[in-house]
Design a protein around this motif. Structure first.
Motif, mmCIF file in Angstrom:
data_model
loop_
_atom_site.group_PDB
_atom_site.id
_atom_site.type_symbol
_atom_site.label_atom_id
_atom_site.label_comp_id
_atom_site.label_asym_id
_atom_site.label_seq_id
_atom_site.Cartn_x
_atom_site.Cartn_y
_atom_site.Cartn_z
ATOM 1 N N ALA A 2 0.833 -1.195 0.000
ATOM 2 C CA ALA A 2 0.000 0.000 0.000
ATOM 3 C C ALA A 2 0.873 1.252 0.000
ATOM 4 C CB ALA A 2 -0.898 0.007 1.237
ATOM 5 N N PRO A 3 0.422 2.307 -0.661
ATOM 6 C CA PRO A 3 1.174 3.560 -0.607
ATOM 7 C C PRO A 3 1.125 4.150 0.804
ATOM 8 C CG PRO A 3 -0.912 3.877 -1.755
ATOM 9 C CD PRO A 3 -0.781 2.416 -1.471
ATOM 10 N N ILE A 4 2.145 4.925 1.120
ATOM 11 C CA ILE A 4 2.271 5.533 2.444
ATOM 12 C C ILE A 4 2.229 7.048 2.299
ATOM 13 C CG2 ILE A 4 3.778 5.836 4.455
ATOM 14 C CD1 ILE A 4 5.045 3.092 3.672
ATOM 15 N N LEU A 5 1.400 7.686 3.123
ATOM 16 C CA LEU A 5 1.399 9.140 3.234
ATOM 17 C C LEU A 5 2.137 9.467 4.517
ATOM 18 C CD1 LEU A 5 0.248 11.787 1.947
ATOM 19 C CD2 LEU A 5 -1.541 11.640 3.688
ATOM 20 N N VAL A 77 -1.595 3.752 3.752
ATOM 21 C CA VAL A 77 -1.061 3.665 5.103
ATOM 22 C C VAL A 77 -0.719 5.092 5.484
ATOM 23 C CG1 VAL A 77 0.813 2.854 6.578
ATOM 24 C CG2 VAL A 77 -0.113 1.353 4.785
ATOM 25 N N TYR A 78 -1.257 5.542 6.601
ATOM 26 C CA TYR A 78 -0.992 6.889 7.088
ATOM 27 C C TYR A 78 0.125 6.817 8.113
ATOM 28 C CZ TYR A 78 -5.357 8.182 4.845
ATOM 29 O OH TYR A 78 -6.344 8.419 3.918
ATOM 30 N N ALA A 79 1.057 7.748 8.027
ATOM 31 C CA ALA A 79 2.177 7.779 8.957
ATOM 32 C C ALA A 79 2.545 9.223 9.227
ATOM 33 C CB ALA A 79 3.385 7.038 8.366
ATOM 34 N N GLY A 80 3.140 9.464 10.395
ATOM 35 C CA GLY A 80 3.539 10.826 10.672
ATOM 36 C C GLY A 80 4.409 10.948 11.898
ATOM 37 N N PHE A 81 5.143 12.056 11.913
ATOM 38 C CA PHE A 81 6.030 12.407 13.007
ATOM 39 C C PHE A 81 5.351 13.445 13.898
ATOM 40 C CE2 PHE A 81 8.774 11.211 9.500
ATOM 41 C CZ PHE A 81 9.710 10.389 10.105
ATOM 42 N N SER A 82 5.130 13.141 15.168
ATOM 43 C CA SER A 82 4.607 14.086 16.146
ATOM 44 C C SER A 82 3.310 14.728 15.659
ATOM 45 C CB SER A 82 5.688 15.102 16.500
ATOM 46 O OG SER A 82 5.339 15.844 17.637
ATOM 47 N N LEU A 102 0.957 4.310 11.150
ATOM 48 C CA LEU A 102 2.268 4.300 11.796
ATOM 49 C C LEU A 102 2.493 5.665 12.429
ATOM 50 C CD1 LEU A 102 5.059 3.072 12.409
ATOM 51 C CD2 LEU A 102 5.794 3.906 10.142
ATOM 52 N N LEU A 103 2.575 5.675 13.751
ATOM 53 C CA LEU A 103 2.742 6.917 14.500
ATOM 54 C C LEU A 103 4.145 6.970 15.095
ATOM 55 C CD1 LEU A 103 -0.681 6.816 16.355
ATOM 56 C CD2 LEU A 103 -0.081 8.179 14.346
ATOM 57 N N LEU A 104 4.842 8.054 14.785
ATOM 58 C CA LEU A 104 6.189 8.276 15.296
ATOM 59 C C LEU A 104 6.147 9.526 16.162
ATOM 60 C CD1 LEU A 104 7.658 7.661 11.808
ATOM 61 C CD2 LEU A 104 8.064 6.146 13.759
ATOM 62 N N GLU A 183 9.474 -1.014 9.577
ATOM 63 C CA GLU A 183 9.549 -1.620 8.256
ATOM 64 C C GLU A 183 8.874 -2.982 8.235
ATOM 65 O OE1 GLU A 183 13.542 -1.497 6.650
ATOM 66 O OE2 GLU A 183 13.705 0.634 7.165
ATOM 67 N N ASP A 184 9.064 -3.783 9.279
ATOM 68 C CA ASP A 184 8.379 -5.078 9.368
ATOM 69 C C ASP A 184 6.865 -4.879 9.421
ATOM 70 O OD1 ASP A 184 10.734 -6.520 9.322
ATOM 71 O OD2 ASP A 184 10.823 -6.788 11.495
ATOM 72 N N PHE A 185 6.418 -3.905 10.205
ATOM 73 C CA PHE A 185 4.995 -3.584 10.309
ATOM 74 C C PHE A 185 4.431 -3.222 8.938
ATOM 75 C CE2 PHE A 185 1.946 0.013 10.912
ATOM 76 C CZ PHE A 185 0.903 -0.677 11.534
ATOM 77 N N LEU A 186 5.111 -2.326 8.222
ATOM 78 C CA LEU A 186 4.639 -1.877 6.921
ATOM 79 C C LEU A 186 4.652 -3.005 5.895
ATOM 80 C CD1 LEU A 186 6.421 1.584 6.871
ATOM 81 C CD2 LEU A 186 3.958 1.180 7.140
ATOM 82 N N ASP A 187 5.644 -3.873 5.962
ATOM 83 C CA ASP A 187 5.711 -5.011 5.043
ATOM 84 C C ASP A 187 4.534 -5.962 5.204
ATOM 85 O OD1 ASP A 187 8.073 -4.058 3.976
ATOM 86 O OD2 ASP A 187 9.363 -5.441 5.091
ATOM 87 N N ASP A 188 3.988 -6.025 6.412
ATOM 88 C CA ASP A 188 2.885 -6.941 6.704
ATOM 89 C C ASP A 188 1.512 -6.378 6.351
ATOM 90 O OD1 ASP A 188 4.649 -8.846 7.614
ATOM 91 O OD2 ASP A 188 4.385 -8.340 9.725
#
Length: 189
Positions: A2-5, A77-82, A102-104, A183-188
């Motif tokens: 899936a693409p990641i934002l 897949v949504y991801a972001g820093f703070s 994915l929350l960083l 990376e393992d999380f995103l791969d799954d």
């Protein structure tokens, strides 16, 4: 995959965000990195907070939705820093086709009636001045109650934005562990 934002923190679209996107691209992911601050980048948290306030939360959400729109049908897949994590969480919970979150270094409040089956992974400093332990525990319980499959990874002694090598918070060991697990999380997904 899936693409990641991938959404930046209140510091703006810093080199560390581009480096994270490049790392994920090298692992085979299609990563989109919008600039919600229109080119403004800072090193100081007060300056970052001022830009965030000047733009406003509603406008930041609108900009993020616009950036996500071309990719929504692909199951983002949504991801972001703070701050970006907070915005990513809001977008992911509103997108019925979202594949993961994915929350960083950041979370957001949840509406009482939210329901989701998202896979969610959070990486956070322990302790973190922006994400206190009581808040994180309540957030985790609310996410689980909403139906999310949540994993939380805490990094003792790391600073808030410990994945950014250009900030004082940087912790190379914690950053490397974070990216390996993420990376393992995103791969799954």
């Amino acid at each position: 995959m899936a693409p990641i934002l991938l959404l930046h923190s209140m510091y703006g679209l810093r080199p560390a965000v581009h480096a994270a996107a490049d790392r994920l691209r090298a692992a085979g992911h299609d990563v989109h990195v919008p600039d919600l601050y229109d080119g403004r980048v800072v090193d100081d948290p007060e300056e970052g907070a001022a830009i965030k306030e000047e733009i406003g939360r509603d406008e930041l959400l609108r900009r993020a939705v616009s950036a996500a729109a071309p990719h929504i049908g692909q199951g983002l897949v949504y991801a972001g820093f703070s701050l970006g994590g907070s915005i990513a969480q809001n977008l992911a919970l509103a997108d019925g086709k979202a594949r993961g979150l994915l929350l960083l270094h950041g979370t957001s409040d949840l509406a009482d009636d939210v329901s989701t089956e998202l896979a969610v992974q959070l990486h956070v400093a322990d302790p973190d001045t922006y994400e206190p332990v009581d808040w994180l525990n309540a957030w985790y319980l609310r996410m689980r109650r909403a139906g999310a499959d949540v994993e939380v990874y805490r990094y003792g002694g790391a600073g808030h934005l410990y994945t950014d090598p250009d900030l004082d918070d940087y912790d190379a060991e914690a950053a490397e562990r974070t990216w390996a697990i993420a990376e393992d999380f995103l791969d799954d997904l």
